[in-house]
Structure formats: structure tokens, C-alpha cells
Scaffold this active site. Sequence first.
Site, short mmCIF file in Angstrom:
data_model
loop_
_atom_site.label_atom_id
_atom_site.label_comp_id
_atom_site.label_asym_id
_atom_site.label_seq_id
_atom_site.Cartn_x
_atom_site.Cartn_y
_atom_site.Cartn_z
CG ASP A 1 29.04 37.39 95.85
OD1 ASP A 1 30.06 37.79 95.29
OD2 ASP A 1 28.56 37.94 96.86
N1 LIG Z 1 30.36 34.80 103.53
C1 LIG Z 1 29.99 35.79 102.69
N2 LIG Z 1 30.35 37.04 102.95
C2 LIG Z 1 29.94 38.03 102.14
C3 LIG Z 1 29.16 37.76 100.99
C4 LIG Z 1 28.77 36.40 100.76
O1 LIG Z 1 28.06 36.09 99.78
N3 LIG Z 1 29.19 35.46 101.63
N4 LIG Z 1 28.83 38.78 100.13
C5 LIG Z 1 29.67 39.95 100.28
C6 LIG Z 1 29.37 41.11 99.43
N5 LIG Z 1 30.18 41.10 98.25
C7 LIG Z 1 29.54 41.10 97.10
O2 LIG Z 1 28.33 41.25 97.08
C8 LIG Z 1 31.61 41.05 98.34
C9 LIG Z 1 32.23 41.83 99.24
C10 LIG Z 1 33.61 41.78 99.36
C11 LIG Z 1 34.36 40.95 98.58
C12 LIG Z 1 35.84 40.90 98.74
O3 LIG Z 1 36.52 40.26 98.00
N6 LIG Z 1 36.33 41.59 99.79
C13 LIG Z 1 37.75 41.58 100.11
C14 LIG Z 1 38.12 42.91 100.71
C15 LIG Z 1 37.68 44.03 99.89
C16 LIG Z 1 37.95 45.34 100.58
O4 LIG Z 1 38.58 45.38 101.62
O5 LIG Z 1 37.45 46.33 100.04
C17 LIG Z 1 37.98 40.59 101.22
O6 LIG Z 1 37.08 40.47 102.08
O7 LIG Z 1 39.08 40.06 101.24
C18 LIG Z 1 33.71 40.16 97.68
C19 LIG Z 1 32.32 40.21 97.55
C20 LIG Z 1 29.75 40.39 101.69
N7 LIG Z 1 30.30 39.31 102.43
#
Ligand SMILES: Nc1nc2c(c(=O)[nH]1)N[C@@H](CN(C=O)c1ccc(C(=O)N[C@@H](CCC(=O)O)C(=O)O)cc1)CN2
Length: 283
Positions: free
Chosen positions: A227
Site C-alpha cells: 500500500d
Molecule cells: N505487493 C503488493 N501486493 C498487494 C498490495 C500492495 O500494495 N502491494 N495491495 C493489496 C491490497 N491490500 C490492500 O489494499 C491488501 C490485501 C491483503 C493484505 C493482507 O495482509 N493479506 C494477507 C492475507 C489475507 C487473506 O487471506 O484474506 C496476506 O496476503 O498474507 C493486505 C493488504 C493487494 N496486494
Amino acid sequence: MEKNSYVLTISCPDRVGIVAKVSAFLAENNCMISEANHHADAHSGMFFMRNEITDIQISDEAFREGFSKIAEEFEMKWQLNSTCVKKRVLLMVSKQDHCLADLLYRWSSGELGCDIPCVISNHLDMKALVEWHGIPYIHIPVTPDNKPQAFAEVVKWVEHYEADTIVLARYMQIIPPALCEKYPGQIINIHHSFLPSFIGAKPYHQAFVRGVKLIGATCHYVTQDLDAGPIIEQDVTRVSHSESAEQMVVLGKDVEKNVLARGLKYHLEDRVLVHGNKTVVFA
Ligand SMILES: Nc1nc2c(c(=O)[nH]1)N[C@@H](CN(C=O)c1ccc(C(=O)N[C@@H](CCC(=O)O)C(=O)O)cc1)CN2
């Protein structure tokens, strides 16, 4: 936009004579300028320019050959994109439908001048909606143990469908650094907060706990820093002590889908120029 129309975008170190040199080249080649924008960034010493050109009387190749000499002289990074060639936007989604449904409606109504070759999701919740629009739905589950294979499959489909833009329309998985580096300035995310406040997966709950009076959404390019990529568009809406976190989620949906649609439109029309971790947006 008419046939033979293009968008020329330029960024280069600022100096006297850039506009004059570019305009002279366009005039010498009988190019009509239908829209022109430029910005000199005093802080970075960089200059940014976007010209919409119609009725180009010379071939694409001849234009590029001729303009590359100017680009070399002025140390320009530049792009010339035909407005007749639609960008190919691959959508990614998890379980939330509001941003996806909004983009699919705008696409089906012709408002979004792009092709949507497929939608990828780590869940099956959106399969029916996507297939109703006649678009292939690709289910790639993501678990803590299969991330490398899952995102290798994502790359396979990006390449298969020759997508040039990837939109995370509430796709709730972290995109690995390798993918962010493979597609710089090509992956767009909608984050459900007014960044830089409340990064992460649950911004509305963070907002509720903090007691903010404004909540919002941010459309940004994706980098490996969560983000934290270059911001394309943002907006907010007012909340009060009366709203629960759940009510904020509902209020935020309209902001999210409108900010994403606007940000994607600017990207599709080559109105966004990235420099460092910031953008110039000729809206
Ligand atoms: N490299 C990036 N990937 C993603 C970004 C980014 O800015 N850089 N934005 C996200 C979207 N997002 C918020 O807008 C977000 C999505 C997911 C997570 C998160 O912590 N996900 C967990 C799993 C959650 C789940 O399984 O429901 C994880 O991946 O471990 C934080 C922020 C999209 N990707």
C-alpha cells in the site's frame, strides 16, 4: 478519438525549449494537437508532457525514428500510444464484488475503453458474475504453502492473454516482489483507506478504533512495499462517532469503486506519468 490518433507522453530533465522543440516537430509533420498538458516539477527539476495528436500524416515508424533524435537530445523517457489499440486489463478479485461489478458494468457499457481478457480470483465467489459477462474466470487458490506456484500461474495467464495492465479489484493477497518488478507501473490496486493512513487488510477497523471523521480510498500502482506505491487517485467521505466499522465498510464501497474507476481511466488514457514514488496526473 479519430483514426491515426495517438498520445505522446514525455518526461525529461527540465530546460528551456522543450515545448518549442516538440511542438515544432509535430507541426513539421502536420500533426494536429487536440489536447496538450505539461508540468515542470521544481523539486525534482523534471519536466512532464502529454500531447493528444490527431491526423498524424506520417507512419508510426517514421514518427518514432524522427522523434527519437529529439528524445536523445533532451534525455527524454517517452511513449507514443495509438488510441485505437485498446489496453488489455486483467482483473483480480477475492470475495468483495463492488469494485469488480462496477468495472464490469463500465466495461460492458463501453465507458472503459479497454479489453478485459479474463478475471483471476483466489475464490469462487465471483465466478457467476464474471461468466455472465462472457469473460473467462480463472480460479487460483492461494495458501501460505502454495504462493510461488500460485503466482507463477498468475504470470502464465498474464502472458497468455497478453495483458498489459493488472487491476487488483479488492484482491486480498500480497503480490510477490518478483511480480511487482516484472510489471512496474502495470499493476493497479484499490486500497480501502485514505493512504498513508491505515495500510493492511482491515483499514476500516483501524479507522473506527482511531475515531477518524473522514474515511476514503486510494488507487495506486502496486510495488513490493504494501500500500505504498505511487498514488493515482484518492477520495474521502465523512463519517461520525455514530458509524460502526461495519457501517464504514458500506460507506466506503462507493468511494472505492469510483476512485478505482477514475484511476483506471486515467491509466488507460495515458494520463498518469510516474516519477520515483509519485505521479503527475493530467486529468
Ligand atoms: N505487493 C503488493 N501486493 C498487494 C498490495 C500492495 O500494495 N502491494 N495491495 C493489496 C491490497 N491490500 C490492500 O489494499 C491488501 C490485501 C491483503 C493484505 C493482507 O495482509 N493479506 C494477507 C492475507 C489475507 C487473506 O487471506 O484474506 C496476506 O496476503 O498474507 C493486505 C493488504 C493487494 N496486494
